[in-house]
Each structure stands twice: as structure tokens, then as C-alpha cells.
Write an enzyme that holds these catalytic residues in place. Structure first.
Site, PDB file in Angstrom:
ATOM      1  CB  SER A  89      -0.945  -0.013   1.204  1.00  0.00           C
ATOM      2  OG  SER A  89      -0.293   0.336   2.389  1.00  0.00           O
ATOM      3  CG  HIS A 146      -0.873  -5.397   4.318  1.00  0.00           C
ATOM      4  ND1 HIS A 146      -0.462  -4.563   5.320  1.00  0.00           N
ATOM      5  CD2 HIS A 146      -0.325  -4.901   3.172  1.00  0.00           C
ATOM      6  CE1 HIS A 146       0.309  -3.609   4.815  1.00  0.00           C
ATOM      7  NE2 HIS A 146       0.392  -3.788   3.522  1.00  0.00           N
ATOM      8  CD  GLN A 197      -2.117  -1.282   5.061  1.00  0.00           C
ATOM      9  OE1 GLN A 197      -2.333  -1.013   3.887  1.00  0.00           O
ATOM     10  NE2 GLN A 197      -1.066  -0.806   5.699  1.00  0.00           N
ATOM     11  CD  GLU A 198      -0.266  -1.752   9.305  1.00  0.00           C
ATOM     12  OE1 GLU A 198       0.221  -1.401  10.401  1.00  0.00           O
ATOM     13  OE2 GLU A 198       0.326  -1.646   8.221  1.00  0.00           O
ATOM     14  CD  GLU A 251       2.384  -5.077   7.713  1.00  0.00           C
ATOM     15  OE1 GLU A 251       1.831  -4.700   8.768  1.00  0.00           O
ATOM     16  OE2 GLU A 251       2.886  -4.298   6.890  1.00  0.00           O
ATOM     17  CG  ASP A 295      -1.611   2.039   8.419  1.00  0.00           C
ATOM     18  OD1 ASP A 295      -2.282   3.017   7.998  1.00  0.00           O
ATOM     19  OD2 ASP A 295      -0.614   1.596   7.817  1.00  0.00           O
ATOM     20  CD  GLU A 318       0.734   4.020   9.461  1.00  0.00           C
ATOM     21  OE1 GLU A 318       1.000   3.329  10.477  1.00  0.00           O
ATOM     22  OE2 GLU A 318       1.172   3.746   8.336  1.00  0.00           O
ATOM     23  CG  ASP A 375       2.788   5.145   5.548  1.00  0.00           C
ATOM     24  OD1 ASP A 375       3.811   5.461   4.935  1.00  0.00           O
ATOM     25  OD2 ASP A 375       2.284   4.000   5.461  1.00  0.00           O
ATOM     26  CE  LYS A 408       5.573   2.146   5.739  1.00  0.00           C
ATOM     27  NZ  LYS A 408       4.338   2.316   4.930  1.00  0.00           N
ATOM     28  CG  HIS A 426       7.197  -3.770   9.076  1.00  0.00           C
ATOM     29  ND1 HIS A 426       6.617  -5.000   9.146  1.00  0.00           N
ATOM     30  CD2 HIS A 426       6.168  -2.876   9.264  1.00  0.00           C
ATOM     31  CE1 HIS A 426       5.321  -4.877   9.355  1.00  0.00           C
ATOM     32  NE2 HIS A 426       5.035  -3.613   9.436  1.00  0.00           N
ATOM     33  NE  ARG A 427       6.667   0.176   2.997  1.00  0.00           N
ATOM     34  CZ  ARG A 427       6.463   1.067   2.037  1.00  0.00           C
ATOM     35  NH1 ARG A 427       7.460   1.834   1.644  1.00  0.00           N
ATOM     36  NH2 ARG A 427       5.273   1.231   1.490  1.00  0.00           N
ATOM     37  CB  SER A 428       3.257  -5.260   3.571  1.00  0.00           C
ATOM     38  OG  SER A 428       3.359  -4.635   2.314  1.00  0.00           O
ATOM     39  CE  LYS A 484       3.413   0.711  10.035  1.00  0.00           C
ATOM     40  NZ  LYS A 484       2.063   0.782   9.446  1.00  0.00           N
TER      41      LYS A 484
HETATM   42  P1  PGA Z   1       3.107  -1.258   3.128  1.00  0.00           P
HETATM   43  O1  PGA Z   1       2.265  -1.241   4.461  1.00  0.00           O
HETATM   44  O2  PGA Z   1       4.488  -1.690   3.461  1.00  0.00           O
HETATM   45  O3  PGA Z   1       2.375  -2.243   2.264  1.00  0.00           O
HETATM   46  O4  PGA Z   1       3.062   0.134   2.573  1.00  0.00           O
HETATM   47  C1  PGA Z   1       2.702  -0.644   5.635  1.00  0.00           C
HETATM   48  C2  PGA Z   1       1.986   0.636   5.918  1.00  0.00           C
HETATM   49  O5  PGA Z   1       1.097   1.071   5.167  1.00  0.00           O
HETATM   50  O6  PGA Z   1       2.313   1.274   6.906  1.00  0.00           O
HETATM   51 ZN    ZN Z   2       0.727   2.866   6.614  1.00  0.00          ZN
END
Ligand code: PGA
Ligand code: ZN
Length: 422
Positions: free
Chosen positions: A41, A155, A163-164, A207, A242, A283, A310, A335, A363-365, A386
């Protein structure tokens, strides 16, 4: 001894089985390796991941990025003092020459930048987190882990729009205690989900969090809080979200639970969530270019909760500066691959810290087993990280490194105050 003798890259594979870049730098002190993660994402203004296109690996091959390290960047940094991180990074950026690293690839640049930092730390006979602490002039601090224990959005193969769903173990004395408690919640949640929704509910997403077929925005929070309560940590844990709202923003509206919501309704949704649940961080509550909405949420809720940027800022100093000026968030998600060099990431973090924003390293997914971000989070003393759920090797690699760092560093645990909006 200090000079970079050789630089080489190869194509390896990330946690989703997609190609990514690994770089090795050789100095008189040994060989130092770093690899690059990849998002699903992604923000549209992220630095460019150079991919091959074509049929192989669905176009995601990185042989061009690897070649750029081997044939171009290696020549640029060879012979340089590996302890000169700033100088090395500025050479990398200059060689690429584009504003978004699209010529040589942010993935190519980052692999060299991170490997150089590891070489530099070893040359100074320092742990990487101490080395980063010196680079950033900040005291080491053990971060609170934001454990993403229910996955949705891009994810997971379920119907959750957000998403999270993270549990944040803030009320502990050490990272070790906090993380262990988070692990207990994870296992309790697994039992509950299996009992209530059947075995398919405990399949995990990218994740490592569970991906149950829930639909409503608040259902995962209810499940997490039930698990938290039954293991006895109701006072020590809070919730992080998130939303990744860019992923369901269409035609100026937010499509959630099959409804089409405008800014006002979304704001009401967040206010209601804050009223009923102990949420400490939200987020990407709005899409990356819905600036007015970000300004509104900071006005309304920014004193009570961390509003974490983000996609809005993609770890880039100029975008962070704009968001600070316009008061569009109060915290930065960091990131390294969104910007492409360590030095630039440290500059973005410094700007955020100096403007009284919180910072969360992420991190990243799509991840590798590299642990660089664990040292980064401790080194810049931001107090938050995270790295997904306590599940899947590439996620645990970072958390396990933090357990190791805590033993050797004696750094204090950030705790609850890391999430307080300033
Ligand atoms: P991504 O997800 O690594 O797929 O971007 C993590 C996030 O959105 O924070
Ligand atoms: Zn994010």
C-alpha cells in the site's frame, strides 16, 4: 582499513516471494550486508523502486537495480571512508540525479546506504544502534512495538477496510516484558478467533496478523480487547490503527463497509472510535492528498491521539516540512525505502522531532530477514516501532534483535509517553 574495497549486489526474494536487492560491502573489517523491503500500500510520492517490467516475476525483477549497484554505484563509493555516511549518501543521491531516484532506483541506493552504515559501525567498533545514535545526536531508547495482530486492507484476503489493527503494550518497564505480553495477547486472540469464527479465521496476512472474515471496522478492536482482558493486561495495553485510507478513497469519498463517506462522516467515525476504545494512534486516517481532511482531524483530535503520517509524507523531508507547516499530522512514520538513503531518513526524523512530532520507525509489508530498522528505532530514540505481528520470521527478526539490543545497551523502554501527542 576504513576504505570501501568492494561493493556487490544480488537479487534475493522478500517475504512475498518478490525480487529485491541485497548489497554487500567489503572493508578491512569484514563484509557487511543489507537488503531492501517493499510495500504493497505505497504512497504515490515514494522514491521509485526500480523494477524490470516484462513477464518474469510479474515484472518485479530487480536485475537493473542490481546492475546499477554493481556497475555504477560501486564505482562511486569504492575507495571512500565507510565512516562518512553523509558523504556516501550524498554521492549516491548525486549519481542518481533525479528527485525521486527513478534513474538508478531507490532500492539500489538504499541497499548501498544501509550496508555502508553497517560497515561504518563496525569500523568504529560500535553496535549499529550506537552508531546511528551518534549520527542522529539522539539517545538510544527501546521502542514500544506496534503489533499488527489483525490484518486487513491490501495485506489480507478478507473484507476489512482498515489495514492494520495493532496492540501497543505501553505500560511495561522493558521491551522484553512489553513484547512478551504482546505475544500472549496474540496467542489468546488466536484461540478466541478460532473458537468464534472457525479455523480459517486464524490464517495470517502479509504482516503475520490474523485475517478473519470480519467486516465492521470495530469488530477487530473488540476481539483484540477481549484477548487483552483475558490475559490480564487491560491497563497496560492500548490500540493503534493504520487505516491506510488512500486504499479505499474513490471519487472523493471513502468506501467503507459498503458505504460511501465524506470527510465529516469519517471524522465522526473516528470520534466515535475514540469515545469507546483506548486508541492511542491513528495512521493515515485520510487519503494522501486529502489535505483538508488531515488538517481537520488534527484540529479536532490532534491533542488526544497520535495522528501518524505515512502516505502523506512518505518519509521525505520536504513533505514532512509541508505537513508540519500546515498542521496536518503530529507524528511521522519512517520507512527508509520511501526515501532511499539513511541520511535523508535521519533528516526527516530530525525535522519531525525538532517540531515536536512523534516518530515511528516502520517495516514494509514485503520484508527480508534484515534487522536494520530495529537498530534504527533504538538509535534515533523515537520510542516506537512497527514490525507486524509476533509471527513470521521476517517480522520476528526485528523484534528478536530488539531483545538482544535491550540486553546489551541498557537503554530505557519508551513506554506510554512515546505516544502522547505533544
Ligand atoms: P506497506 O504497508 O508496506 O504495504 O506500505 C505498511 C503501511 O502502510 O504502513
Ligand atoms: Zn501505513
Amino acid at each position: 582499513m576504513y576504505e570501501i574495497k568492494a561493493v556487490g549486489a544480488r537479487q534475493i526474494f522478500d517475504s512475498r516471494g518478490n525480487p529485491t536487492v541485497e548489497c554487500v560491502i567489503k572493508t578491512g573489517f569484514g563484509r557487511f550486508k543489507a537488503s531492501v523491503p517493499s510495500g504493497a500500500s505505497t504512497g504515490t510520492r515514494e522514491a521509485v523502486e526500480l523494477r524490470d517490467g516484462g513477464k518474469e516475476f510479474n515484472g518485479l525483477g530487480v536485475s537493473r537495480a542490481v546492475q546499477n549497484v554493481n556497475e555504477i554505484l560501486s564505482v562511486v563509493v569504492k575507495g571512500r571512508d565507510c565512516r562518512r555516511q553523509k558523504e556516501i549518501d550524498s554521492l549516491l543521491v548525486k549519481e542518481d540525479g533525479t528527485p525521486n531516484k527513478s534513474k538508478l532506483g531507490a532500492n539500489a541506493l538504499l541497499s548501498v546506504s544501509l550496508a555502508a552504515a553497517k560497515a561504518g559501525a563496525a569500523a568504529e567498533n560500535m553496535e549499529l544502534y550506537d552508531y546511528i545514535s551518534e549520527l542522529s545526536s539522539r539517545n538510544p531508547l527501546m521502542p514500544v512495538p506496534a503489533l499488527n495482530i489483525i490484518n486487513g486492507g491490501k495485506h489480507a484476503g478478507n473484507s476489512l477496510d482498515f489495514q492494520e489493527y495493532q496492540v501497543l503494550p505501553v505500560g511495561f518497564k522493558s521491551f522484553k516484558e512489553a513484547f512478551s505480553a504482546g505475544v500472549e495477547v496474540f496467542h489468546q486472540l488466536k484461540k478466541n478467533l478460532e473458537k468464534n469464527y472457525g479455523r480459517s479465521a486464524i490464517n495470517v496476512g502479509d504482516e503475520g496478523g490474523f485475517a478473519p472474515q470480519l467486516r465492521k471496522v470495530e469488530e477487530p478492536i473488540d476481539e483484540i480487547l477481549k484477548a487483552v482482558e483475558s490475559v490480564g493486561y487491560a491497563k497496560e495495553m492500548v490500540i493503534g490503527l493504520d487505516v491506510a485510507a488512500s486504499s479505499f478513497f474513490m471519487g472523493g469519498k471513502y468506501l467503507i463497509e459498503k458505504k460511501s463517506l465524506g470527510i465529516v462522516s469519517m471524522l465522526e467515525e473516528y470520534e466515535t472510535l475514540l469515545k469507546y476504545y483506548p486508541i492511542a494512534s491513528i495512521e493515515d486516517p485520510f487519503a494522501e492528498s486529502d489535505y483538508h481532511a488531515w488538517e481537520e482531524i488534527v484540529k479536532k483530535l490532534g491533542k488526544r491521539v497520535q495522528i501518524l503520517a505515512d502516505d502523506l509524507t512518505v518519509s521525505q523531508e520536504a513533505l514532512v516540512a509541508e505537513a508540519i507547516r500546515r498542521n496536518r499530522a503530529n507524528a511521522l512514520l519512517l520507512k527508509v525505502n520511501q526515501v532511499g538513503t539513511l541520511t535523508e531518513a535521519l533528516e526527516s526524523a530530525a525535522l519531525a522531532h525538532n517540531s515536536n512530532w512523534n516518530v515511528q520507525v516502520s517495516h514494509r509489508s514485503g520484508e527480508t530477514n534484515g534487522t536494520f530498522i530495529a537498530d534504527l528505532a533504538v538509535g534515533i530514540g523515537c520510542g516506537q516501532i512497527k514490525s507486524g505481528a509476533p509471527c513470521r520470521g521476517e517480522r520476528l527478526a526485528k523484534y528478536n534483535r530488539l531483545l538482544e539490543i535491550e540486553e546489551s545497551s541498557g537503554a530505557l523502554f519508551a513506554g506510554r509517553k512515546a505516544f502522547k501527542p505533544k
